[in-house]
Design an enzyme around this catalytic site. Structure first.
Site, PDB file in Angstrom:
ATOM      1  N   HIS A 135      36.371   5.373 -17.711  1.00  0.00           N
ATOM      2  CA  HIS A 135      36.765   6.698 -18.224  1.00  0.00           C
ATOM      3  C   HIS A 135      37.554   6.611 -19.523  1.00  0.00           C
ATOM      4  CE1 HIS A 135      41.050   6.937 -16.722  1.00  0.00           C
ATOM      5  NE2 HIS A 135      40.619   6.174 -15.738  1.00  0.00           N
ATOM      6  N   ASP A 192      45.004   2.378 -18.873  1.00  0.00           N
ATOM      7  CA  ASP A 192      44.206   3.171 -17.922  1.00  0.00           C
ATOM      8  C   ASP A 192      43.531   4.298 -18.701  1.00  0.00           C
ATOM      9  OD1 ASP A 192      43.175   4.650 -15.846  1.00  0.00           O
ATOM     10  OD2 ASP A 192      45.108   5.226 -14.984  1.00  0.00           O
ATOM     11  N   GLU A 209      38.290  11.927 -15.812  1.00  0.00           N
ATOM     12  CA  GLU A 209      38.509  11.192 -14.559  1.00  0.00           C
ATOM     13  C   GLU A 209      39.869  11.504 -13.970  1.00  0.00           C
ATOM     14  OE1 GLU A 209      39.775   7.749 -11.996  1.00  0.00           O
ATOM     15  OE2 GLU A 209      40.742   8.613 -13.744  1.00  0.00           O
ATOM     16  N   GLU A 210      40.874  11.600 -14.855  1.00  0.00           N
ATOM     17  CA  GLU A 210      42.258  11.734 -14.389  1.00  0.00           C
ATOM     18  C   GLU A 210      42.543  13.076 -13.712  1.00  0.00           C
ATOM     19  OE1 GLU A 210      44.286   9.394 -14.168  1.00  0.00           O
ATOM     20  OE2 GLU A 210      43.845   7.897 -15.708  1.00  0.00           O
ATOM     21  N   ASP A 262      37.762   0.124 -13.788  1.00  0.00           N
ATOM     22  CA  ASP A 262      39.021   0.864 -13.931  1.00  0.00           C
ATOM     23  C   ASP A 262      40.170  -0.120 -13.763  1.00  0.00           C
ATOM     24  OD1 ASP A 262      40.875   2.967 -14.205  1.00  0.00           O
ATOM     25  OD2 ASP A 262      39.659   4.324 -12.982  1.00  0.00           O
ATOM     26  N   HIS A 274      50.108   4.640 -15.300  1.00  0.00           N
ATOM     27  CA  HIS A 274      50.545   5.999 -15.674  1.00  0.00           C
ATOM     28  C   HIS A 274      51.965   6.004 -16.226  1.00  0.00           C
ATOM     29  CE1 HIS A 274      47.230   8.453 -13.421  1.00  0.00           C
ATOM     30  NE2 HIS A 274      46.751   7.469 -14.158  1.00  0.00           N
TER      31      HIS A 274
END
Ligand SMILES: [Zn+2]
Length: 334
Positions: free
Chosen positions: A63, A166, A195-196, A218, A304
């Site tokens: 992603h 990410d 995606e998130e 990922d 994150h």
């Protein structure tokens, strides 16, 4: 050796969920010379195709989007109030430099009246862009604009740290594999959107492509930092072959296929069970009448946050494992 300039430029591109076009343009520039066809679909997924000879299709997916802070209101003193796009932790979002797509920079802080930063919540967070009135702020930023963390690319031996590892590190791994792979199957490298916010792009792409096998790439968490939750995955111990996350249980035939591909080429790998967090793997699995779908992850600490940290040896193992998988004559099947 990995292509550091390519990784850095993919990392630096602005691209929160729903606004991935800049990332798409950067990735396109790297894959186009090696592809038979490159296109964006209606949702914005970037798809690069490299033909093989078997008549079978393998989809690779990573992603493009990153998490962000969306402006929900601007107060009379010019402070921006924000909400999360994806899984943003308000505590690690305090006292950060952020930037908007148009180049406006700001800094984040929180309402200090009731408690300290460790208890900060998203509604208490605000962005200061240097404006003193609402009008001044509105000249730079509109409701609905999205800010992302401004981060550095920190090199620590074989390890690197940056925001947006990410999942840009996996986008770079797919690009790297795409450039060098000797694929027997048609390969559809899909750089997915959104995606998130719930794996929204990957399923649509999979529906259209109808692959015989999907391999998502990922990042995944690790259990190797002080007093963290128990997890077997470690930085520097190889790419992972996913067993389960909250979006998917990978079919044993797909896991066995990836493990065999790795073992045949002496590529370091580790099994992965991720307690919380989903991946495109799950969205693809549920497309059409069901698609065989697995996942190779790059172990990453502090996911994150602005200092996501990974080991480039694991990255290289992921690239090699993708190359090994798409070169195998026999794909897994039910
Ligand atoms: Zn991700």
């Amino acid at each position: 050796m990995f292509d550091k300039d390519m990784l850095k430029s993919i990392l630096a591109a602005y691209g929160p969920s729903g606004r991935e076009q800049t990332v798409s343009d950067v990735i396109r520039s790297y894959v186009e010379p090696f592809a038979d066809e490159v296109y964006n679909d209606t949702l914005g997924n970037l798809i690069a195709v490299k033909k093989g000879t078997s008549g079978k299709k393998v989809m690779l997916s990573a992603h493009m989007d990153q998490i962000g802070l969306i402006v929900v209101d601007i107060d009379e003193k010019g402070f921006l109030r924000v909400s999360n796009v994806g899984g943003v932790n308000p505590v690690v979002s305090v006292a950060r430099e952020v930037k908007f797509e148009n180049g406006t920079h700001g800094v984040t802080y929180f309402e200090t009246e009731k408690h300290g930063a460790k208890d900060a919540t998203m509604p208490e967070l605000f962005v200061d862009i240097g404006a003193t009135t609402r009008e001044e702020a509105e000249a730079k930023v509109q409701i609905g604009d999205v800010a992302v963390y401004v981060t550095n690319f920190v090199e620590m031996g074989s390890r690197v740290s940056s925001g947006a590892l990410d999942d840009r590190i996996a986008c770079a791994a797919v690009v790297e594999a795409f450039r060098t792979m000797q694929n027997v199957h048609d390969v559809y490298a899909v750089f997915t959107v959104q995606e998130e916010v719930g794996l929204r792009g990957a399923g649509a792409a999979a529906y259209a492509i109808e692959p015989d096998l999907n391999i998502s790439l990922d990042v995944t968490g690790t259990g190797d930092t002080p007093k963290c939750g128990r997890m077997s995955v470690k930085l520097g111990a190889g790419a992972t072959v996913k067993v389960m996350d909250s979006s998917v249980i990978v079919p044993p035939v797909v896991r066995a296929f990836l493990a065999e591909a790795a073992d045949e080429k002496n590529i370091r790998w580790q099994p992965e069970v991720l307690r919380a967090g989903g991946t495109d793997t799950g969205a693809v699995q549920r497309a059409r009448g069901g698609i065989l779908s697995g996942c190779i992850s790059i172990p990453t600490r502090y996911i994150h946050s602005p200092v996501e940290t990974a080991d480039m040896g694991d990255y290289e193992a992921a690239v090699q494992l993708v190359c090994a998988a798409v070169a195998k004559q026999e794909l897994p099947h039910r």
